[in-house]
Write a protein that holds these residues in place. Sequence first.
Motif, PDB file in Angstrom:
ATOM      1  N   PRO A  58       0.838  -1.212   0.000  1.00 39.42           N
ATOM      2  CA  PRO A  58       0.000   0.000   0.000  1.00 39.42           C
ATOM      3  C   PRO A  58       0.869   1.257   0.000  1.00 39.42           C
ATOM      4  CG  PRO A  58       0.067  -0.941   2.188  1.00 39.42           C
ATOM      5  CD  PRO A  58       0.909  -1.839   1.319  1.00 39.42           C
ATOM      6  N   THR A  59       1.747   1.344  -0.984  1.00 41.32           N
ATOM      7  CA  THR A  59       2.750   2.406  -0.961  1.00 41.32           C
ATOM      8  C   THR A  59       2.125   3.795  -1.003  1.00 41.32           C
ATOM      9  OG1 THR A  59       4.160   0.893  -2.153  1.00 41.32           O
ATOM     10  CG2 THR A  59       4.914   3.154  -2.018  1.00 41.32           C
ATOM     11  N   PHE A  60       1.063   3.958  -1.800  1.00 45.99           N
ATOM     12  CA  PHE A  60       0.485   5.292  -1.948  1.00 45.99           C
ATOM     13  C   PHE A  60      -0.670   5.549  -0.995  1.00 45.99           C
ATOM     14  CE2 PHE A  60       2.791   4.436  -5.799  1.00 45.99           C
ATOM     15  CZ  PHE A  60       3.558   5.587  -5.884  1.00 45.99           C
ATOM     16  N   THR A  61      -1.395   4.486  -0.631  1.00 45.17           N
ATOM     17  CA  THR A  61      -2.544   4.679   0.264  1.00 45.17           C
ATOM     18  C   THR A  61      -2.159   4.480   1.728  1.00 45.17           C
ATOM     19  OG1 THR A  61      -3.082   2.362  -0.106  1.00 45.17           O
ATOM     20  CG2 THR A  61      -4.255   3.970  -1.443  1.00 45.17           C
ATOM     21  N   LEU A  62      -0.947   4.030   1.986  1.00 43.33           N
ATOM     22  CA  LEU A  62      -0.390   3.764   3.321  1.00 43.33           C
ATOM     23  C   LEU A  62      -0.970   2.531   4.000  1.00 43.33           C
ATOM     24  CD1 LEU A  62      -0.065   7.352   4.855  1.00 43.33           C
ATOM     25  CD2 LEU A  62       1.766   5.920   3.950  1.00 43.33           C
ATOM     26  N   VAL A  63      -2.249   2.190   3.729  1.00 45.82           N
ATOM     27  CA  VAL A  63      -2.799   1.005   4.390  1.00 45.82           C
ATOM     28  C   VAL A  63      -3.790   0.275   3.476  1.00 45.82           C
ATOM     29  CG1 VAL A  63      -4.566   2.386   5.596  1.00 45.82           C
ATOM     30  CG2 VAL A  63      -3.962   0.130   6.499  1.00 45.82           C
ATOM     31  N   HIS A  64      -3.715  -1.049   3.488  1.00 44.81           N
ATOM     32  CA  HIS A  64      -4.716  -1.905   2.841  1.00 44.81           C
ATOM     33  C   HIS A  64      -5.393  -2.742   3.922  1.00 44.81           C
ATOM     34  CE1 HIS A  64      -2.609  -2.070  -1.383  1.00 44.81           C
ATOM     35  NE2 HIS A  64      -3.353  -0.994  -1.233  1.00 44.81           N
ATOM     36  N   GLU A  65      -6.678  -2.968   3.764  1.00 44.52           N
ATOM     37  CA  GLU A  65      -7.419  -3.827   4.699  1.00 44.52           C
ATOM     38  C   GLU A  65      -7.730  -5.139   4.001  1.00 44.52           C
ATOM     39  OE1 GLU A  65     -10.774  -2.120   6.629  1.00 44.52           O
ATOM     40  OE2 GLU A  65      -9.931  -0.095   6.614  1.00 44.52           O
ATOM     41  N   TYR A  66      -7.423  -6.232   4.661  1.00 41.49           N
ATOM     42  CA  TYR A  66      -7.736  -7.554   4.116  1.00 41.49           C
ATOM     43  C   TYR A  66      -8.746  -8.211   5.051  1.00 41.49           C
ATOM     44  CZ  TYR A  66      -3.283  -6.523   1.811  1.00 41.49           C
ATOM     45  OH  TYR A  66      -2.269  -5.919   1.115  1.00 41.49           O
ATOM     46  N   LEU A  67      -9.987  -8.247   4.625  1.00 39.16           N
ATOM     47  CA  LEU A  67     -11.057  -8.799   5.449  1.00 39.16           C
ATOM     48  C   LEU A  67     -11.562 -10.091   4.811  1.00 39.16           C
ATOM     49  CD1 LEU A  67     -12.994  -5.440   6.067  1.00 39.16           C
ATOM     50  CD2 LEU A  67     -11.104  -6.432   7.394  1.00 39.16           C
ATOM     51  N   GLY A  68     -12.091 -10.970   5.600  1.00 40.09           N
ATOM     52  CA  GLY A  68     -12.638 -12.214   5.063  1.00 40.09           C
ATOM     53  C   GLY A  68     -11.879 -13.447   5.524  1.00 40.09           C
ATOM     54  N   GLY A  69     -10.704 -13.257   6.110  1.00 38.39           N
ATOM     55  CA  GLY A  69      -9.969 -14.371   6.694  1.00 38.39           C
ATOM     56  C   GLY A  69     -10.382 -14.550   8.160  1.00 38.39           C
ATOM     57  N   SER A  70      -9.652 -15.374   8.889  1.00 39.66           N
ATOM     58  CA  SER A  70     -10.020 -15.644  10.280  1.00 39.66           C
ATOM     59  C   SER A  70      -9.757 -14.440  11.187  1.00 39.66           C
ATOM     60  CB  SER A  70      -9.270 -16.875  10.798  1.00 39.66           C
ATOM     61  OG  SER A  70      -7.882 -16.684  10.645  1.00 39.66           O
ATOM     62  N   LEU A  71      -8.923 -13.505  10.750  1.00 36.07           N
ATOM     63  CA  LEU A  71      -8.664 -12.254  11.479  1.00 36.07           C
ATOM     64  C   LEU A  71      -8.613 -11.132  10.452  1.00 36.07           C
ATOM     65  CD1 LEU A  71      -5.603 -13.284  13.715  1.00 36.07           C
ATOM     66  CD2 LEU A  71      -7.835 -12.590  14.581  1.00 36.07           C
ATOM     67  N   PRO A  72      -9.074  -9.922  10.819  1.00 38.13           N
ATOM     68  CA  PRO A  72      -8.844  -8.793   9.922  1.00 38.13           C
ATOM     69  C   PRO A  72      -7.351  -8.464   9.885  1.00 38.13           C
ATOM     70  CG  PRO A  72     -10.311  -8.188  11.755  1.00 38.13           C
ATOM     71  CD  PRO A  72      -9.752  -9.543  12.057  1.00 38.13           C
ATOM     72  N   LEU A  73      -6.878  -8.108   8.715  1.00 34.85           N
ATOM     73  CA  LEU A  73      -5.458  -7.794   8.568  1.00 34.85           C
ATOM     74  C   LEU A  73      -5.326  -6.381   8.024  1.00 34.85           C
ATOM     75  CD1 LEU A  73      -3.168  -9.881   8.956  1.00 34.85           C
ATOM     76  CD2 LEU A  73      -3.106 -10.123   6.485  1.00 34.85           C
ATOM     77  N   PHE A  74      -4.480  -5.590   8.653  1.00 30.77           N
ATOM     78  CA  PHE A  74      -4.258  -4.227   8.199  1.00 30.77           C
ATOM     79  C   PHE A  74      -2.789  -4.102   7.813  1.00 30.77           C
ATOM     80  CE2 PHE A  74      -7.527  -4.052  11.608  1.00 30.77           C
ATOM     81  CZ  PHE A  74      -8.606  -3.951  10.752  1.00 30.77           C
ATOM     82  N   HIS A  75      -2.563  -3.842   6.539  1.00 33.69           N
ATOM     83  CA  HIS A  75      -1.215  -3.881   5.954  1.00 33.69           C
ATOM     84  C   HIS A  75      -0.751  -2.456   5.696  1.00 33.69           C
ATOM     85  CE1 HIS A  75       1.252  -5.297   2.156  1.00 33.69           C
ATOM     86  NE2 HIS A  75       2.041  -4.892   3.137  1.00 33.69           N
ATOM     87  N   PHE A  76       0.214  -1.984   6.468  1.00 36.18           N
ATOM     88  CA  PHE A  76       0.731  -0.623   6.335  1.00 36.18           C
ATOM     89  C   PHE A  76       2.052  -0.620   5.568  1.00 36.18           C
ATOM     90  CE2 PHE A  76      -2.047   1.621   9.285  1.00 36.18           C
ATOM     91  CZ  PHE A  76      -2.578   0.580  10.007  1.00 36.18           C
TER      92      PHE A  76
END
Length: 147
Positions: A58-76
């Motif tokens: 997420p170089t330009f947006t700073l964060v991506h959210e990955y939802l739908g797995g066993s835990l929410p993941l926030f990728h900075f």
Amino acid sequence: MTYKTTTPEQTEQLGSALAKALHAGDILAYTGDLGAGKTAMTRGIAHGIGYTESVTSPTFTLVHEYLGGSLPLFHFDLYRLDHEDQLFDIGFDDYLARKGVCIIEWSEKAPQTLSTEQVIWIDIAVTDVQRTITITPPPERDLDLSQ
Ligand code: ADP
Ligand code: MG
């Protein structure tokens, strides 16, 4: 714990194994250069928790959210962060409060913020095609990566 990989797929597999040992609220912080394999490992972690879509930096947006797995993941990816204070502008505290897993590329940009948190550190050092990946959990945190 130190691991050596020679292909991106092996690095992703290590990420998938690590994913199985993660809990809600965990913070993972990478150190390591551009092209070290931080995003590759994050892809493995995301797939390891059951997220099936694409994972990119997420170089330009700073964060991506990955939802739908066993835990929410926030990728900075903090590469483009000018000042550590900007973390508050993107709602970093809110992400921490959402009971997911926060994964931070370029954690070198947020030393003060991370100094007050329990962090699983992941350093990736590059020698030609080999990556030396060192995972350091907080004291008293047992990370079992046996698959
Ligand atoms: P970063 O997010 O640290 O900038 P990326 O994961 O985006 O790095 O890219 C890593 C690059 O290195 C990719 O082009 C990948 O194919 C290459 N590569 C070569 N060997 C490895 C390895 N053992 N682990 C991870 N990536 C590797
Ligand atoms: Mg990256």
